[in-house]
Design an enzyme around this catalytic site. Sequence first.
Site, PDB file in Angstrom:
ATOM      1  N   GLU A 186       0.814  -1.171  -0.108  1.00 53.06           N
ATOM      2  CA  GLU A 186      -0.125  -0.047   0.058  1.00 53.06           C
ATOM      3  C   GLU A 186       0.894   1.403  -0.005  1.00 53.06           C
ATOM      4  O   GLU A 186       0.605   2.235  -0.755  1.00 53.06           O
ATOM      5  CB  GLU A 186      -0.962  -0.094   1.128  1.00 53.06           C
ATOM      6  N   GLU A 227      -3.990  -9.343   3.983  1.00 53.20           N
ATOM      7  CA  GLU A 227      -4.810  -9.230   5.029  1.00 53.20           C
ATOM      8  C   GLU A 227      -6.139 -10.037   5.277  1.00 53.20           C
ATOM      9  O   GLU A 227      -6.530 -10.317   6.232  1.00 53.20           O
ATOM     10  CB  GLU A 227      -5.322  -7.756   5.088  1.00 53.20           C
TER      11      GLU A 227
END
Length: 696
Positions: free
Chosen positions: A106, A126
């Site tokens: 990210e 995640e």
Amino acid sequence: MSSASYSLHGPVAVITLDNPPVNGLGLAVRQAIVAGIDAAAADPAVQAVVLIGNERFFSGGADVREFGTPKAMQEPTLLTVIATVERSAKPVIAAISGVCMGGGLELALGCHFRIARSDATVALPEVKLGLLPGAGGTQRLPRVVGLETALNMIVSGAQVPAAQLKATALFDEVVDSELLPAALALANKVVQEGRGLPRVRDRKVNEPNAEAFLQFARNTVGAMSKHFPAPLKCLEAVAAAANKPFDEGQKIEREGFLALMQTPESRALRHVFAAERAASKISDVSADTPVRAIVKVGVIGAGTMGGGIAMNFLNAGIPVVMLETKAEALERGIGTIRKNYENSLKKGKLTQDKLDARMALLQPTLDYADLSDVDLVIEAVFEDMGVKQQVFEKLDSVCKPGAILASNTSTLDLNQIASFTKRPQDVVGLHFFSPANVMRLLEVVRGDATAQDVLATSMALAKTIKKQAVVSGVCDGFIGNRMVARYGQAAHDLIVAGALPQQVDKALEKFGFAMGPFRMGDLAGLDIGWAIRKRRNAENPAEAKPNVADALCEAGRFGQKTGSGWYRYIPGNRVAQPDPVVEEVIVAFRAAHGVTPRQISDEEIIERCVYALVNEGARIVEEGIAQRASDVDIVYLNGYGFPLHRGGPMLYADQVGLVNVERALKRFAAEPGADVAFWTPAALLSRLAAANETFN
């Protein structure tokens, strides 16, 4: 202090992440990145910034050491860091080598340009923690790799090689050369060519049939995700990237992340993540304990278990000497190993070259003398103390000094086995689970005399052969089989009281177990439990209890391998069929013991079976057989099919509330005719319940 360093390379500032072991984005690292961007902005000589990690890790994402602490949410958060990078007036280039995952990816997506080595891997994992990427990953990734590729990556959490994404807008360059010089060259080129400050958030998702694809994906993901809400939440966040402005999509992503954080499923997966790492730590064995070199391994026994154990080492490129007492058994064992590899070859999971290489590492023998130079030998012979004694006395005489002598026993006293040698410090239990080449769990059984370096070597070796190791002390059944005996007893008592095997199995499978206790017994073989009961009854006649399964075994019903056990099986079909004969045996057993059957609910089945596990797990922790409650969870999740979304029996008890578990156990103990000792709450459980505390 672990953070990040700032250096100048001509007109390019380089921020180097330095937070071992995985360059986690802890508070100090986040602060250092922001400080570096600010320093570059304030220096008129700096024209561009390179953000880089080390060869092994760009960044593994969030720093797990800060989970649950104030530092995790302290400013600058990762969202703030990414916004700072994105708003930089000077181009920021992410230089990626090794692993770049989670928040690390990210962060890279927030940079203006990205360069990667071709052997780097990227991922947004995640979902494996029951979450979704919470710092823009679901919004930015589809904008650079496309909707389908992004969704596949986010819903699976799988690592993808950078080379595989070379043609996408994720990377401006993918190189095989040294990364930093290549990144500096790209930075200079970006400045010279005036490429500006492109932001991923400003791109559009290019997918003309987005809605049709997303509807198809909803059906597929929904069917596959079952007990887990995260995959569908991931999908909806990715869908927002396709049909909403960036800021709206990021809001949906953030709401999804915060909602998932509160789910029991995410708590369970995060617990498992931490528990697996904790299991590798032994309280009195330091991380720097020297380990013994394991270059060659011996395996005694070429049956199903011995062959499976051997395959683990062959797969890891470690030569194996496999010993049997009879040539026919040895040939049969070699044939089974080859057949297993050939099946993998047919499925495309193995190449012919690798098959040949693995088989070439296998040395079959009928002579103990061929074990004279092995560094580790594992016996996988019949579960009988007399047989074990013969084997270990022989190993003691032929194996070189310093060789580790391991037993695969599932229940027998390892201290007694060690006493058959003159080197008890070199004896350890390595309890593999069947099929040993598939099952992930390895119980490392620590005897009273087992040396610390033997333990350290065993734990390191488990990683080499891709097993999840848990240390157990010595007791009858160790952690897993000691607990499963209680679970099985609770299930058995339920069918005596009025249930039938199929009702018990269905209730527990609905709860989430991979297989109910009676189907599991048929798969494993009822004769195994029968042999254990007979041994225990001989050792402790006063504690002997009649068992319905004894009558089945006496009738030759050993489970799937004989076509009948608790169920019957059609030849060539493993589907369990309820059998009226079994019901007749149960009815006769009830009559013989004066039991009037009653109605039993699924709720009672779950409570009795699962709380029996919890109670015995508490005793195991209290006695020091397991180091921690989470080790018990890892054993039961990896070896016995406990539902992953519940995080293991001990975490499940925490979530139910230990006070409620204790009250239920006391209620069972107070019933007429109850086995009071069986149901009395463990002292640890009662102590924690009284203090309103938890196991984990």
